[in-house]
Design a protein around this motif. Sequence first.
Motif, PDB file in Angstrom:
ATOM      1  N   GLN A  31       0.849  -1.182   0.000  1.00 39.58           N
ATOM      2  CA  GLN A  31       0.000   0.000   0.000  1.00 39.58           C
ATOM      3  C   GLN A  31       0.888   1.236   0.000  1.00 39.58           C
ATOM      4  OE1 GLN A  31      -2.663   0.311   3.349  1.00 39.58           O
ATOM      5  NE2 GLN A  31      -3.967   1.750   2.286  1.00 39.58           N
ATOM      6  N   VAL A  32       0.625   2.148  -0.926  1.00 39.11           N
ATOM      7  CA  VAL A  32       1.397   3.386  -1.067  1.00 39.11           C
ATOM      8  C   VAL A  32       0.466   4.542  -0.714  1.00 39.11           C
ATOM      9  CG1 VAL A  32       2.724   4.827  -2.652  1.00 39.11           C
ATOM     10  CG2 VAL A  32       2.726   2.341  -2.938  1.00 39.11           C
ATOM     11  N   ILE A  33       0.892   5.393   0.218  1.00 38.45           N
ATOM     12  CA  ILE A  33       0.068   6.536   0.625  1.00 38.45           C
ATOM     13  C   ILE A  33       0.926   7.798   0.598  1.00 38.45           C
ATOM     14  CG2 ILE A  33      -1.295   7.556   2.476  1.00 38.45           C
ATOM     15  CD1 ILE A  33      -1.808   4.681   3.479  1.00 38.45           C
ATOM     16  N   PHE A  34       0.448   8.820  -0.083  1.00 36.71           N
ATOM     17  CA  PHE A  34       1.083  10.138  -0.097  1.00 36.71           C
ATOM     18  C   PHE A  34       0.132  11.091   0.609  1.00 36.71           C
ATOM     19  CE2 PHE A  34       4.053   8.340  -2.731  1.00 36.71           C
ATOM     20  CZ  PHE A  34       4.765   9.181  -3.567  1.00 36.71           C
ATOM     21  N   GLN A  35       0.596  11.762   1.646  1.00 37.78           N
ATOM     22  CA  GLN A  35      -0.224  12.733   2.372  1.00 37.78           C
ATOM     23  C   GLN A  35       0.433  14.101   2.276  1.00 37.78           C
ATOM     24  OE1 GLN A  35      -3.293  12.362   3.736  1.00 37.78           O
ATOM     25  NE2 GLN A  35      -3.176  14.567   3.931  1.00 37.78           N
ATOM     26  N   GLY A  46      -4.068  18.952   2.592  1.00 42.43           N
ATOM     27  CA  GLY A  46      -4.913  18.656   1.433  1.00 42.43           C
ATOM     28  C   GLY A  46      -5.279  17.188   1.378  1.00 42.43           C
ATOM     29  N   VAL A  47      -5.897  16.808   0.287  1.00 42.23           N
ATOM     30  CA  VAL A  47      -6.364  15.439   0.086  1.00 42.23           C
ATOM     31  C   VAL A  47      -5.188  14.524  -0.232  1.00 42.23           C
ATOM     32  CG1 VAL A  47      -7.796  13.983  -1.390  1.00 42.23           C
ATOM     33  CG2 VAL A  47      -8.603  16.244  -0.715  1.00 42.23           C
ATOM     34  N   GLY A  48      -5.108  13.400   0.452  1.00 37.91           N
ATOM     35  CA  GLY A  48      -4.055  12.423   0.208  1.00 37.91           C
ATOM     36  C   GLY A  48      -4.352  11.564  -1.002  1.00 37.91           C
ATOM     37  N   THR A  69      -9.932  10.703  -8.813  1.00 37.28           N
ATOM     38  CA  THR A  69      -9.069  11.677  -9.459  1.00 37.28           C
ATOM     39  C   THR A  69      -7.665  11.098  -9.548  1.00 37.28           C
ATOM     40  OG1 THR A  69     -10.351  13.474  -8.471  1.00 37.28           O
ATOM     41  CG2 THR A  69      -8.183  14.043  -9.348  1.00 37.28           C
ATOM     42  N   PRO A  70      -7.149  10.867 -10.752  1.00 34.96           N
ATOM     43  CA  PRO A  70      -5.797  10.344 -10.873  1.00 34.96           C
ATOM     44  C   PRO A  70      -4.777  11.352 -10.366  1.00 34.96           C
ATOM     45  CG  PRO A  70      -6.975  10.230 -12.977  1.00 34.96           C
ATOM     46  CD  PRO A  70      -7.800  11.046 -12.031  1.00 34.96           C
ATOM     47  N   GLY A  71      -3.735  10.857  -9.713  1.00 31.77           N
ATOM     48  CA  GLY A  71      -2.623  11.699  -9.319  1.00 31.77           C
ATOM     49  C   GLY A  71      -2.578  12.088  -7.865  1.00 31.77           C
ATOM     50  N   ALA A  72      -1.753  13.089  -7.585  1.00 37.12           N
ATOM     51  CA  ALA A  72      -1.548  13.598  -6.229  1.00 37.12           C
ATOM     52  C   ALA A  72      -1.576  15.122  -6.244  1.00 37.12           C
ATOM     53  CB  ALA A  72      -0.205  13.118  -5.680  1.00 37.12           C
ATOM     54  N   TRP A  73      -1.984  15.698  -5.132  1.00 37.32           N
ATOM     55  CA  TRP A  73      -2.010  17.150  -4.940  1.00 37.32           C
ATOM     56  C   TRP A  73      -0.601  17.689  -5.144  1.00 37.32           C
ATOM     57  CZ3 TRP A  73      -6.039  20.303  -4.385  1.00 37.32           C
ATOM     58  CH2 TRP A  73      -5.831  21.596  -3.911  1.00 37.32           C
ATOM     59  N   VAL A  74      -0.470  18.830  -5.807  1.00 37.03           N
ATOM     60  CA  VAL A  74       0.838  19.444  -6.038  1.00 37.03           C
ATOM     61  C   VAL A  74       1.375  19.970  -4.725  1.00 37.03           C
ATOM     62  CG1 VAL A  74       2.045  21.316  -7.213  1.00 37.03           C
ATOM     63  CG2 VAL A  74       0.253  20.042  -8.411  1.00 37.03           C
ATOM     64  N   GLY A  75       2.615  19.639  -4.383  1.00 35.03           N
ATOM     65  CA  GLY A  75       3.256  20.126  -3.159  1.00 35.03           C
ATOM     66  C   GLY A  75       4.039  19.044  -2.456  1.00 35.03           C
ATOM     67  N   ASN A  76       4.491  19.354  -1.242  1.00 33.95           N
ATOM     68  CA  ASN A  76       5.275  18.399  -0.446  1.00 33.95           C
ATOM     69  C   ASN A  76       4.371  17.374   0.212  1.00 33.95           C
ATOM     70  OD1 ASN A  76       7.740  19.712  -0.995  1.00 33.95           O
ATOM     71  ND2 ASN A  76       7.318  21.207   0.606  1.00 33.95           N
ATOM     72  N   HIS A  77       4.867  16.157   0.313  1.00 36.03           N
ATOM     73  CA  HIS A  77       4.112  15.049   0.910  1.00 36.03           C
ATOM     74  C   HIS A  77       4.984  14.261   1.880  1.00 36.03           C
ATOM     75  CE1 HIS A  77       1.761  15.844  -2.685  1.00 36.03           C
ATOM     76  NE2 HIS A  77       0.781  15.118  -2.184  1.00 36.03           N
ATOM     77  N   THR A  78       4.317  13.528   2.774  1.00 35.58           N
ATOM     78  CA  THR A  78       5.001  12.546   3.609  1.00 35.58           C
ATOM     79  C   THR A  78       4.501  11.180   3.215  1.00 35.58           C
ATOM     80  OG1 THR A  78       3.312  12.788   5.336  1.00 35.58           O
ATOM     81  CG2 THR A  78       5.350  14.042   5.593  1.00 35.58           C
TER      82      THR A  78
END
Length: 78
Positions: A31-35, A46-48, A69-78
């Motif tokens: 499982q891959v999670i970007f927050q 924002g939305v993970g 929604t494909p992809g990830a929010w623009v910006g830094n993630h953990t």
Amino acid sequence: LGITMVGCGNSAYVPVSGTITYNGTPLAKAQVIFQPTAAAGTDTGGVGSFAMTNDAGQFTLEASTITPTPGAWVGNHT
């Protein structure tokens, strides 16, 4: 860990995909999670986004929005 991010116009989300390996071997069913990280003075970044790797360790993120929604929010993630 290899990750690809491609910008597209003014969208708040960008495509993100990659391959996860462990000791040189593709990591299947991970499982891959970007927050998104919260900016100073805010509660949330924002939305993970999330994904599950396939047998080759490859994944493509999808944002945790009401409408897929494909992809990830623009910006830094953990």
